[in-house]
Design a protein around this motif. Structure first.
Motif, PDB file in Angstrom:
ATOM      1  N   ILE A 156       2.667 -32.010  38.613  1.00  0.00           N
ATOM      2  CA  ILE A 156       4.100 -32.415  38.326  1.00  0.00           C
ATOM      3  C   ILE A 156       4.914 -31.097  38.874  1.00  0.00           C
ATOM      4  O   ILE A 156       4.685 -30.223  38.010  1.00  0.00           O
ATOM      5  CB  ILE A 156       4.629 -33.255  37.523  1.00  0.00           C
ATOM      6  N   MET A 159       8.423 -29.867  36.936  1.00  0.00           N
ATOM      7  CA  MET A 159       8.581 -30.732  35.669  1.00  0.00           C
ATOM      8  C   MET A 159       9.500 -30.205  34.738  1.00  0.00           C
ATOM      9  O   MET A 159      10.062 -31.025  34.090  1.00  0.00           O
ATOM     10  CB  MET A 159       7.097 -30.848  35.040  1.00  0.00           C
ATOM     11  N   TYR A 160       9.505 -28.877  34.495  1.00  0.00           N
ATOM     12  CA  TYR A 160      10.382 -28.293  33.454  1.00  0.00           C
ATOM     13  C   TYR A 160      11.364 -27.122  34.183  1.00  0.00           C
ATOM     14  O   TYR A 160      10.881 -26.582  35.281  1.00  0.00           O
ATOM     15  CB  TYR A 160       9.587 -27.576  32.464  1.00  0.00           C
ATOM     16  N   TYR A 169       3.518 -28.877  35.753  1.00  0.00           N
ATOM     17  CA  TYR A 169       2.781 -29.244  34.704  1.00  0.00           C
ATOM     18  C   TYR A 169       1.540 -29.543  35.481  1.00  0.00           C
ATOM     19  O   TYR A 169       1.518 -30.553  36.206  1.00  0.00           O
ATOM     20  CB  TYR A 169       3.577 -30.168  33.740  1.00  0.00           C
TER      21      TYR A 169
END
Length: 178
Positions: A156, A159-160, A169
């Motif tokens: 992903i 993601m953060y 991620y």
């Protein structure tokens, strides 16, 4: 190198080691190894509770956790742990977490911990697959897992957003007996 199964008696020393490790997470603009901001990268009561409660539970109980610790001349230099998913019908899979003391990285301790956990899990659990998640940008960890036959299953991007930086991620998996 001595690698052995952790007991609740090991937890005080493990928590000192883990607190030291978490302080390094993302420090000095390095790639974090946990999806935590620099300000959040500290040992908290929730983490302590998960380890403390999980280590004493039997493998048949929800929330169990098993951890192997690596010692070099009685100094704790690394750990690896597995724990079950909370969702129903996932009993055949576990999640993995691990770390090696910064002063000891690049010495093969991560490989020894992984190999020891594969053997331990094959002998003591009915689990078939080990899964892990890592920040995509943590390429040294990614390469370690790849060398040990973990296969990327998902990624992903973005993601953060940690401390103003974007991180992906990545999920990787490996059969325990491969």
């Amino acid at each position: 190198m001595d690698i052995r199964l952790a007991t609740s008696d090991d937890l005080p020393r493990f928590f000192v080691y883990l607190a030291r490790q978490l302080k390094e997470n993302g420090a000095d603009d390095s790639v974090p190894f946990q999806p935590l901001s620099v300000a959040e990268s500290r040992l908290n009561d929730e983490m302590r509770t998960r380890f403390t409660q999980g280590i004493d539970k039997s493998l048949q109980q929800s929330g169990w956790r098993r951890m192997l610790l690596a010692f070099d001349n009685e100094q704790l230099v690394g750990h690896i742990d597995i724990r079950p998913y909370q969702e129903a019908h996932t009993e055949h899979r576990v999640l993995l977490g691990m770390g090696v003391d910064k002063s000891c990285r690049g010495q093969g301790i991560g490989s020894q911990l992984l190999n020891s956990m594969f053997v331990w899990a094959a002998l003591h659990t009915d689990c078939e697959v080990i899964d892990l998640w890592l920040l995509t940008e943590n390429q040294s960890a990614y390469k370690l897992y790849q060398r040990h036959d973990f296969i990327q299953c998902a990624q992903i991007n973005d993601m953060y957003r940690i401390d103003g930086r974007s991180f992906g991620y990545t999920m990787m998996s490996r059969r325990i007996c491969s």
